[in-house]
Write an enzyme that holds these catalytic residues in place. Structure first.
Site, PDB file in Angstrom:
ATOM      1  N   LYS A  39       0.847  -1.207   0.000  1.00 30.88           N
ATOM      2  CA  LYS A  39       0.000   0.000   0.000  1.00 30.88           C
ATOM      3  C   LYS A  39       0.881   1.255   0.000  1.00 30.88           C
ATOM      4  CE  LYS A  39      -0.210  -0.281   5.029  1.00 30.88           C
ATOM      5  NZ  LYS A  39      -1.027  -0.617   6.209  1.00 30.88           N
ATOM      6  N   ARG A 137     -10.325   0.166  14.729  1.00 30.35           N
ATOM      7  CA  ARG A 137     -10.203   0.999  13.526  1.00 30.35           C
ATOM      8  C   ARG A 137     -11.283   0.563  12.547  1.00 30.35           C
ATOM      9  NH1 ARG A 137      -4.527   1.282  10.244  1.00 30.35           N
ATOM     10  NH2 ARG A 137      -4.921  -0.955  10.033  1.00 30.35           N
ATOM     11  N   TYR A 273      16.475  30.894   5.248  1.00 28.94           N
ATOM     12  CA  TYR A 273      15.372  31.620   5.883  1.00 28.94           C
ATOM     13  C   TYR A 273      15.539  31.672   7.408  1.00 28.94           C
ATOM     14  CZ  TYR A 273      12.730  31.032   1.496  1.00 28.94           C
ATOM     15  OH  TYR A 273      12.310  31.071   0.196  1.00 28.94           O
ATOM     16  N   MET A 322      11.599  24.820   0.569  1.00 25.23           N
ATOM     17  CA  MET A 322      10.652  23.937  -0.104  1.00 25.23           C
ATOM     18  C   MET A 322      11.328  22.967  -1.070  1.00 25.23           C
ATOM     19  SD  MET A 322       7.231  24.824  -2.334  1.00 25.23           S
ATOM     20  CE  MET A 322       6.473  25.846  -1.089  1.00 25.23           C
TER      21      MET A 322
HETATM   22  C1  LIG Z   1      -0.193  -1.568   6.856  1.00 28.67           C
HETATM   23  C2  LIG Z   1      -0.754  -2.837   7.383  1.00 28.67           C
HETATM   24  C3  LIG Z   1       0.076  -3.955   7.585  1.00 28.67           C
HETATM   25  C4  LIG Z   1       1.582  -3.913   7.464  1.00 28.67           C
HETATM   26  O1  LIG Z   1       2.122  -3.460   8.685  1.00 28.67           O
HETATM   27  P1  LIG Z   1       3.708  -3.404   8.947  1.00 28.67           P
HETATM   28  O2  LIG Z   1       3.819  -2.965  10.353  1.00 28.67           O
HETATM   29  O3  LIG Z   1       4.232  -2.398   7.989  1.00 28.67           O
HETATM   30  O4  LIG Z   1       4.245  -4.751   8.701  1.00 28.67           O
HETATM   31  C5  LIG Z   1      -0.524  -5.139   7.940  1.00 28.67           C
HETATM   32  N1  LIG Z   1      -1.861  -5.215   8.111  1.00 28.67           N
HETATM   33  C6  LIG Z   1      -2.675  -4.157   7.952  1.00 28.67           C
HETATM   34  C7  LIG Z   1      -4.128  -4.295   8.165  1.00 28.67           C
HETATM   35  C8  LIG Z   1      -2.143  -2.930   7.601  1.00 28.67           C
HETATM   36  O5  LIG Z   1      -2.958  -1.875   7.469  1.00 28.67           O
END
Ligand SMILES: *Cc1c(COP(=O)(O)O)cnc(C)c1O
Length: 389
Positions: A39, A137, A273, A322
Protein backbone atom coordinates in the site's frame (compact mmCIF):
# COMPACT_ATOMS: atom_id res chain seq x y z
CA UNK A 1 8.22 7.50 -13.30
CA UNK A 2 11.93 7.24 -14.06
CA UNK A 3 11.81 8.06 -17.77
CA UNK A 4 12.65 11.62 -18.66
CA UNK A 5 14.25 12.18 -15.29
CA UNK A 6 16.01 15.52 -15.24
CA UNK A 7 16.12 16.08 -11.54
CA UNK A 8 19.48 15.56 -9.80
CA UNK A 9 17.74 14.03 -6.79
CA UNK A 10 16.33 10.54 -6.50
CA UNK A 11 15.15 7.68 -4.32
CA UNK A 12 17.20 4.55 -4.90
CA UNK A 13 15.23 1.32 -4.39
CA UNK A 14 17.49 -1.68 -3.79
CA UNK A 15 15.52 -4.74 -4.90
CA UNK A 16 18.31 -7.09 -3.81
CA UNK A 17 17.80 -5.81 -0.27
CA UNK A 18 14.04 -6.23 -0.65
CA UNK A 19 14.40 -9.83 -1.84
CA UNK A 20 16.83 -10.54 1.00
CA UNK A 21 14.29 -9.20 3.53
CA UNK A 22 11.35 -11.08 2.01
CA UNK A 23 13.32 -14.32 2.06
CA UNK A 24 14.37 -13.81 5.70
CA UNK A 25 10.84 -12.99 6.81
CA UNK A 26 9.34 -15.88 4.84
CA UNK A 27 11.82 -18.25 6.43
CA UNK A 28 11.05 -16.94 9.93
CA UNK A 29 7.28 -17.36 9.60
CA UNK A 30 7.17 -20.63 7.61
CA UNK A 31 4.99 -22.65 7.24
CA UNK A 32 2.79 -19.53 7.34
CA UNK A 33 2.65 -17.71 4.00
CA UNK A 34 3.89 -14.16 3.52
CA UNK A 35 1.65 -11.47 2.09
CA UNK A 36 3.67 -8.43 0.94
CA UNK A 37 2.00 -5.16 1.93
CA UNK A 38 2.55 -2.69 -0.91
CA UNK A 39 0.00 0.00 0.00
CA UNK A 40 0.94 3.69 -0.28
CA UNK A 41 3.10 2.97 -3.34
CA UNK A 42 4.95 0.31 -1.35
CA UNK A 43 5.69 2.72 1.50
CA UNK A 44 7.10 5.16 -1.03
CA UNK A 45 9.34 2.62 -2.80
CA UNK A 46 7.18 2.12 -5.92
CA UNK A 47 4.40 -0.49 -5.80
CA UNK A 48 4.93 -2.27 -9.11
CA UNK A 49 8.65 -3.10 -8.97
CA UNK A 50 8.39 -3.95 -5.27
CA UNK A 51 5.38 -6.21 -5.84
CA UNK A 52 7.18 -8.10 -8.62
CA UNK A 53 10.34 -8.51 -6.57
CA UNK A 54 8.43 -9.63 -3.46
CA UNK A 55 6.54 -12.29 -5.40
CA UNK A 56 9.80 -13.38 -7.02
CA UNK A 57 11.38 -13.74 -3.58
CA UNK A 58 8.64 -15.96 -2.21
CA UNK A 59 5.69 -13.79 -1.15
CA UNK A 60 2.43 -15.65 -1.74
CA UNK A 61 0.40 -12.52 -2.38
CA UNK A 62 0.09 -8.76 -2.06
CA UNK A 63 -2.01 -6.39 0.03
CA UNK A 64 -3.09 -2.80 -0.62
CA UNK A 65 -5.24 -0.23 1.16
CA UNK A 66 -7.15 1.16 -1.81
CA UNK A 67 -9.03 -0.24 -4.80
CA UNK A 68 -7.02 2.06 -7.07
CA UNK A 69 -3.79 0.59 -5.69
CA UNK A 70 -4.99 -2.91 -6.57
CA UNK A 71 -6.01 -1.81 -10.05
CA UNK A 72 -2.56 -0.26 -10.58
CA UNK A 73 -0.96 -3.67 -9.92
CA UNK A 74 -3.33 -5.41 -12.33
CA UNK A 75 -2.76 -2.80 -15.04
CA UNK A 76 0.98 -3.47 -14.69
CA UNK A 77 0.25 -7.12 -15.49
CA UNK A 78 0.72 -8.49 -11.98
CA UNK A 79 -1.46 -11.60 -11.56
CA UNK A 80 -0.61 -12.60 -7.97
CA UNK A 81 -3.41 -12.57 -5.38
CA UNK A 82 -4.13 -9.02 -4.18
CA UNK A 83 -5.99 -8.36 -0.92
CA UNK A 84 -7.75 -5.10 -0.12
CA UNK A 85 -7.15 -4.33 3.56
CA UNK A 86 -10.40 -2.37 3.95
CA UNK A 87 -13.94 -2.91 2.79
CA UNK A 88 -14.22 -1.20 -0.59
CA UNK A 89 -16.70 1.65 -1.02
CA UNK A 90 -19.97 0.21 -2.42
CA UNK A 91 -19.60 2.09 -5.69
CA UNK A 92 -16.14 0.57 -6.23
CA UNK A 93 -17.40 -3.03 -5.95
CA UNK A 94 -17.54 -3.45 -9.74
CA UNK A 95 -13.91 -2.42 -10.06
CA UNK A 96 -12.91 -4.86 -7.32
CA UNK A 97 -14.61 -7.69 -9.16
CA UNK A 98 -13.26 -6.80 -12.60
CA UNK A 99 -9.71 -6.46 -11.24
CA UNK A 100 -10.00 -9.82 -9.47
CA UNK A 101 -9.06 -8.40 -6.08
CA UNK A 102 -9.85 -10.22 -2.84
CA UNK A 103 -11.90 -7.89 -0.65
CA UNK A 104 -12.02 -7.36 3.07
CA UNK A 105 -15.55 -7.06 4.39
CA UNK A 106 -16.64 -5.65 7.72
CA UNK A 107 -20.37 -5.04 7.21
CA UNK A 108 -23.53 -6.53 5.75
CA UNK A 109 -23.63 -3.64 3.28
CA UNK A 110 -20.17 -4.57 2.07
CA UNK A 111 -21.20 -8.20 1.57
CA UNK A 112 -24.29 -7.18 -0.42
CA UNK A 113 -22.45 -4.68 -2.63
CA UNK A 114 -19.77 -7.23 -3.55
CA UNK A 115 -22.27 -10.04 -4.14
CA UNK A 116 -24.33 -7.78 -6.36
CA UNK A 117 -21.28 -6.72 -8.38
CA UNK A 118 -20.04 -10.31 -8.69
CA UNK A 119 -23.41 -11.49 -10.02
CA UNK A 120 -23.50 -8.61 -12.48
CA UNK A 121 -20.04 -9.48 -13.79
CA UNK A 122 -20.77 -13.19 -13.64
CA UNK A 123 -17.92 -14.28 -11.40
CA UNK A 124 -17.09 -14.96 -7.75
CA UNK A 125 -15.23 -12.67 -5.38
CA UNK A 126 -12.85 -13.89 -2.70
CA UNK A 127 -13.68 -12.37 0.67
CA UNK A 128 -11.73 -11.89 3.91
CA UNK A 129 -13.89 -11.06 6.94
CA UNK A 130 -12.10 -8.65 9.26
CA UNK A 131 -12.79 -8.84 13.01
CA UNK A 132 -12.08 -5.97 15.41
CA UNK A 133 -10.36 -7.56 18.39
CA UNK A 134 -9.16 -4.32 19.99
CA UNK A 135 -7.50 -2.08 17.40
CA UNK A 136 -10.88 -0.32 17.02
CA UNK A 137 -10.20 1.00 13.53
CA UNK A 138 -12.25 -1.22 11.21
CA UNK A 139 -13.75 -4.68 11.58
CA UNK A 140 -16.90 -6.43 12.65
CA UNK A 141 -17.38 -6.73 16.42
CA UNK A 142 -16.44 -10.20 17.75
CA UNK A 143 -20.04 -10.89 18.75
CA UNK A 144 -21.31 -10.14 15.24
CA UNK A 145 -18.55 -11.94 13.33
CA UNK A 146 -20.28 -15.33 13.02
CA UNK A 147 -23.36 -13.75 11.45
CA UNK A 148 -21.25 -11.83 8.93
CA UNK A 149 -19.27 -14.97 8.06
CA UNK A 150 -22.58 -16.81 7.59
CA UNK A 151 -23.84 -14.05 5.29
CA UNK A 152 -20.72 -14.50 3.13
CA UNK A 153 -21.04 -18.29 3.14
CA UNK A 154 -24.71 -18.10 2.12
CA UNK A 155 -23.91 -15.97 -0.89
CA UNK A 156 -22.97 -18.12 -3.92
CA UNK A 157 -21.26 -15.17 -5.63
CA UNK A 158 -18.79 -14.86 -2.74
CA UNK A 159 -16.05 -17.26 -1.67
CA UNK A 160 -15.03 -17.01 1.98
CA UNK A 161 -11.25 -17.23 1.86
CA UNK A 162 -10.16 -15.89 5.24
CA UNK A 163 -11.02 -14.40 8.59
CA UNK A 164 -8.52 -11.95 9.99
CA UNK A 165 -7.71 -9.33 12.57
CA UNK A 166 -5.07 -6.66 13.22
CA UNK A 167 -2.84 -6.15 16.28
CA UNK A 168 -2.48 -2.73 17.91
CA UNK A 169 0.69 -3.16 19.99
CA UNK A 170 2.54 -6.18 18.64
CA UNK A 171 5.67 -3.99 18.55
CA UNK A 172 5.46 -3.23 22.26
CA UNK A 173 7.44 -5.19 24.83
CA UNK A 174 5.99 -3.60 27.99
CA UNK A 175 3.90 -5.98 30.10
CA UNK A 176 0.78 -3.97 29.30
CA UNK A 177 1.34 -4.30 25.56
CA UNK A 178 2.03 -8.02 25.74
CA UNK A 179 -1.12 -8.58 27.77
CA UNK A 180 -3.15 -6.70 25.18
CA UNK A 181 -1.75 -8.73 22.28
CA UNK A 182 -2.49 -11.98 24.12
CA UNK A 183 -6.03 -10.73 24.70
CA UNK A 184 -6.48 -9.82 21.02
CA UNK A 185 -5.30 -13.27 19.92
CA UNK A 186 -7.60 -14.97 22.47
CA UNK A 187 -10.54 -12.94 21.22
CA UNK A 188 -9.69 -13.89 17.65
CA UNK A 189 -9.36 -17.60 18.54
CA UNK A 190 -12.75 -17.50 20.26
CA UNK A 191 -14.40 -15.96 17.23
CA UNK A 192 -12.89 -18.63 14.98
CA UNK A 193 -13.88 -21.43 17.37
CA UNK A 194 -17.46 -20.18 17.20
CA UNK A 195 -17.65 -20.59 13.42
CA UNK A 196 -19.25 -23.69 11.91
CA UNK A 197 -16.00 -24.48 10.07
CA UNK A 198 -12.45 -23.19 10.22
CA UNK A 199 -11.91 -20.79 7.32
CA UNK A 200 -9.25 -21.78 4.82
CA UNK A 201 -6.95 -18.97 5.97
CA UNK A 202 -6.54 -17.08 9.25
CA UNK A 203 -4.24 -14.07 9.52
CA UNK A 204 -3.44 -11.50 12.19
CA UNK A 205 0.20 -10.41 12.10
CA UNK A 206 1.88 -7.31 10.73
CA UNK A 207 5.69 -7.27 10.74
CA UNK A 208 5.88 -6.96 14.53
CA UNK A 209 3.40 -9.79 15.04
CA UNK A 210 5.16 -11.94 12.46
CA UNK A 211 8.60 -11.44 13.98
CA UNK A 212 7.78 -11.42 17.69
CA UNK A 213 4.58 -13.48 18.10
CA UNK A 214 4.68 -17.12 16.98
CA UNK A 215 1.03 -17.50 17.96
CA UNK A 216 0.02 -14.63 15.65
CA UNK A 217 1.35 -16.20 12.46
CA UNK A 218 -1.59 -18.56 11.73
CA UNK A 219 -1.66 -19.34 7.98
CA UNK A 220 -0.36 -16.03 6.66
CA UNK A 221 1.34 -12.82 7.83
CA UNK A 222 1.03 -9.35 6.30
CA UNK A 223 4.44 -7.70 6.32
CA UNK A 224 5.20 -4.17 5.24
CA UNK A 225 7.87 -2.34 7.19
CA UNK A 226 10.17 -5.34 7.75
CA UNK A 227 10.23 -6.02 4.03
CA UNK A 228 11.48 -2.48 3.53
CA UNK A 229 14.27 -3.19 5.99
CA UNK A 230 13.08 -1.20 8.99
CA UNK A 231 12.13 -2.38 12.46
CA UNK A 232 8.52 -1.69 13.44
CA UNK A 233 9.74 0.22 16.48
CA UNK A 234 12.55 0.64 19.01
CA UNK A 235 11.15 -1.82 21.59
CA UNK A 236 11.61 -4.84 19.34
CA UNK A 237 15.11 -3.70 18.33
CA UNK A 238 16.10 -3.94 22.00
CA UNK A 239 14.35 -7.31 22.44
CA UNK A 240 16.68 -10.29 22.88
CA UNK A 241 14.92 -12.51 20.36
CA UNK A 242 13.49 -10.11 17.76
CA UNK A 243 16.38 -7.61 17.87
CA UNK A 244 19.05 -9.86 16.31
CA UNK A 245 16.60 -10.92 13.59
CA UNK A 246 15.61 -7.34 12.76
CA UNK A 247 19.30 -6.38 12.61
CA UNK A 248 19.68 -8.74 9.63
CA UNK A 249 17.14 -6.81 7.54
CA UNK A 250 18.60 -4.36 5.02
CA UNK A 251 17.12 -0.92 4.28
CA UNK A 252 15.74 -0.84 0.75
CA UNK A 253 15.42 2.90 0.26
CA UNK A 254 18.13 5.54 -0.06
CA UNK A 255 17.55 9.22 -0.69
CA UNK A 256 20.27 10.92 -2.70
CA UNK A 257 20.94 14.12 -4.66
CA UNK A 258 23.74 15.98 -6.40
CA UNK A 259 25.17 19.22 -5.06
CA UNK A 260 23.78 22.08 -7.15
CA UNK A 261 25.90 24.97 -5.85
CA UNK A 262 28.89 25.54 -3.57
CA UNK A 263 30.06 28.72 -1.84
CA UNK A 264 32.66 29.58 0.76
CA UNK A 265 31.30 31.70 3.59
CA UNK A 266 32.84 33.51 6.55
CA UNK A 267 32.34 32.47 10.14
CA UNK A 268 29.07 33.81 11.58
CA UNK A 269 27.30 33.98 8.20
CA UNK A 270 23.75 32.63 8.64
CA UNK A 271 22.44 30.85 5.52
CA UNK A 272 18.75 30.34 4.68
CA UNK A 273 15.37 31.62 5.88
CA UNK A 274 15.26 32.94 9.41
CA UNK A 275 19.08 33.13 9.52
CA UNK A 276 18.93 30.56 12.29
CA UNK A 277 22.45 29.15 12.48
CA UNK A 278 25.73 31.06 12.37
CA UNK A 279 28.56 29.17 10.71
CA UNK A 280 30.96 28.21 13.54
CA UNK A 281 33.96 28.95 11.30
CA UNK A 282 34.77 29.92 7.73
CA UNK A 283 33.61 27.04 5.59
CA UNK A 284 32.11 25.52 2.48
CA UNK A 285 28.34 25.50 2.19
CA UNK A 286 26.75 23.20 -0.40
CA UNK A 287 23.22 23.56 -1.77
CA UNK A 288 21.26 20.34 -2.33
CA UNK A 289 18.14 20.28 -4.53
CA UNK A 290 15.72 18.55 -2.10
CA UNK A 291 13.35 20.25 0.32
CA UNK A 292 10.29 19.89 2.47
CA UNK A 293 8.05 19.53 -0.60
CA UNK A 294 9.89 16.24 -1.11
CA UNK A 295 9.40 15.06 2.47
CA UNK A 296 12.69 16.38 3.84
CA UNK A 297 10.86 17.86 6.77
CA UNK A 298 11.81 21.23 8.28
CA UNK A 299 11.98 19.64 11.73
CA UNK A 300 15.14 17.83 10.68
CA UNK A 301 17.10 21.07 11.07
CA UNK A 302 16.06 21.43 14.71
CA UNK A 303 16.56 17.68 15.15
CA UNK A 304 20.26 18.02 14.29
CA UNK A 305 20.09 16.07 11.05
CA UNK A 306 23.35 15.34 9.25
CA UNK A 307 23.84 14.28 5.64
CA UNK A 308 26.71 12.39 4.03
CA UNK A 309 28.95 14.29 1.62
CA UNK A 310 32.23 12.77 0.44
CA UNK A 311 31.78 10.04 3.05
CA UNK A 312 31.61 12.57 5.91
CA UNK A 313 28.68 13.57 8.12
CA UNK A 314 27.82 17.25 7.71
CA UNK A 315 25.18 19.29 9.58
CA UNK A 316 22.54 21.36 7.85
CA UNK A 317 23.64 24.98 7.50
CA UNK A 318 20.16 26.42 7.99
CA UNK A 319 16.42 26.02 7.61
CA UNK A 320 15.23 23.51 5.01
CA UNK A 321 13.36 25.28 2.19
CA UNK A 322 10.65 23.94 -0.10
CA UNK A 323 12.93 22.65 -2.87
CA UNK A 324 16.46 23.02 -1.54
CA UNK A 325 18.58 22.75 1.58
CA UNK A 326 22.06 23.86 2.54
CA UNK A 327 24.80 21.79 4.15
CA UNK A 328 27.76 22.99 6.23
CA UNK A 329 30.63 20.97 4.80
CA UNK A 330 33.21 22.64 7.06
CA UNK A 331 36.50 24.41 6.29
CA UNK A 332 38.48 23.42 3.20
CA UNK A 333 35.97 20.78 2.15
CA UNK A 334 36.62 19.52 -1.38
CA UNK A 335 32.99 19.65 -2.49
CA UNK A 336 31.91 20.54 -6.02
CA UNK A 337 28.63 20.83 -7.88
CA UNK A 338 27.60 17.37 -9.06
CA UNK A 339 28.95 15.59 -5.98
CA UNK A 340 26.61 12.98 -4.57
CA UNK A 341 24.91 13.67 -1.24
CA UNK A 342 23.20 10.92 0.75
CA UNK A 343 20.35 12.02 3.00
CA UNK A 344 19.11 8.52 3.85
CA UNK A 345 21.24 5.46 3.18
CA UNK A 346 24.83 4.39 3.04
CA UNK A 347 27.80 6.35 1.71
CA UNK A 348 31.26 4.94 2.26
CA UNK A 349 31.34 3.30 5.67
CA UNK A 350 28.71 5.59 7.18
CA UNK A 351 24.92 5.42 7.11
CA UNK A 352 21.94 7.64 7.93
CA UNK A 353 18.73 5.68 8.52
CA UNK A 354 15.04 6.49 8.24
CA UNK A 355 14.80 5.40 11.88
CA UNK A 356 17.24 8.20 12.82
CA UNK A 357 15.10 10.71 10.93
CA UNK A 358 12.04 9.34 12.72
CA UNK A 359 13.56 9.84 16.15
CA UNK A 360 14.63 13.41 15.25
CA UNK A 361 11.10 14.15 14.04
CA UNK A 362 9.22 12.46 16.88
CA UNK A 363 7.62 10.00 14.47
CA UNK A 364 8.08 6.48 13.11
CA UNK A 365 10.08 5.17 10.17
CA UNK A 366 6.85 4.41 8.30
CA UNK A 367 5.96 8.10 8.14
CA UNK A 368 9.45 9.04 6.95
CA UNK A 369 9.29 6.51 4.08
CA UNK A 370 5.73 7.37 3.04
CA UNK A 371 6.52 11.07 3.34
CA UNK A 372 9.07 11.13 0.53
CA UNK A 373 7.03 12.84 -2.14
CA UNK A 374 6.03 11.64 -5.60
CA UNK A 375 8.11 14.48 -7.06
CA UNK A 376 11.29 12.53 -6.31
CA UNK A 377 12.01 9.97 -9.05
CA UNK A 378 12.39 6.35 -7.94
CA UNK A 379 15.34 4.50 -9.43
CA UNK A 380 15.43 0.75 -9.08
CA UNK A 381 18.78 -0.99 -8.58
CA UNK A 382 19.82 -4.58 -7.97
CA UNK A 383 19.30 -8.04 -9.39
CA UNK A 384 17.86 -9.35 -12.61
CA UNK A 385 14.48 -7.71 -11.96
CA UNK A 386 16.32 -4.48 -11.24
CA UNK A 387 16.13 -3.32 -14.81
CA UNK A 388 13.29 -0.90 -15.13
CA UNK A 389 10.16 -0.62 -13.00
C1 LIG B 1 -0.19 -1.57 6.86
C2 LIG B 1 -0.75 -2.84 7.38
C3 LIG B 1 0.08 -3.95 7.58
C4 LIG B 1 1.58 -3.91 7.46
O1 LIG B 1 2.12 -3.46 8.69
P1 LIG B 1 3.71 -3.40 8.95
O2 LIG B 1 3.82 -2.96 10.35
O3 LIG B 1 4.23 -2.40 7.99
O4 LIG B 1 4.24 -4.75 8.70
C5 LIG B 1 -0.52 -5.14 7.94
N1 LIG B 1 -1.86 -5.22 8.11
C6 LIG B 1 -2.68 -4.16 7.95
C7 LIG B 1 -4.13 -4.29 8.16
C8 LIG B 1 -2.14 -2.93 7.60
O5 LIG B 1 -2.96 -1.88 7.47
Amino acid sequence: MVEGRTRPAWVEVDLDALRHNVALLAQRVAPAALCAVVKADAYGHGAVPVARAAIGAGAAGLAVALVDEGVELREAGIEAPVLLLSEPPADAADMVVRAGLAATVTSRGGVDALAHAARRVGTRVRVHVKVDTGMHRIGVAPGAAAALVAAVADEPALALEAVWTHLAVADGTAADDRTFTVLQLETFDKVVAGLPARPQVLHAANTAGAVAWTAARYDMVRTGIGMYGLAPGPDLVADGDSGPFLARLRPVLSLRARVSAVRELDAAERPSYGRRRPLPERGVVATVPLGYADGVRRGLFDGGCEVLVGGRRCPLAGTITMDQLMVDCGPDAAVAPGDEVTLIGRQGSDEVTAAQWASMLGTIGYEVLCGIGPRVPRVVVGGPAGRKP
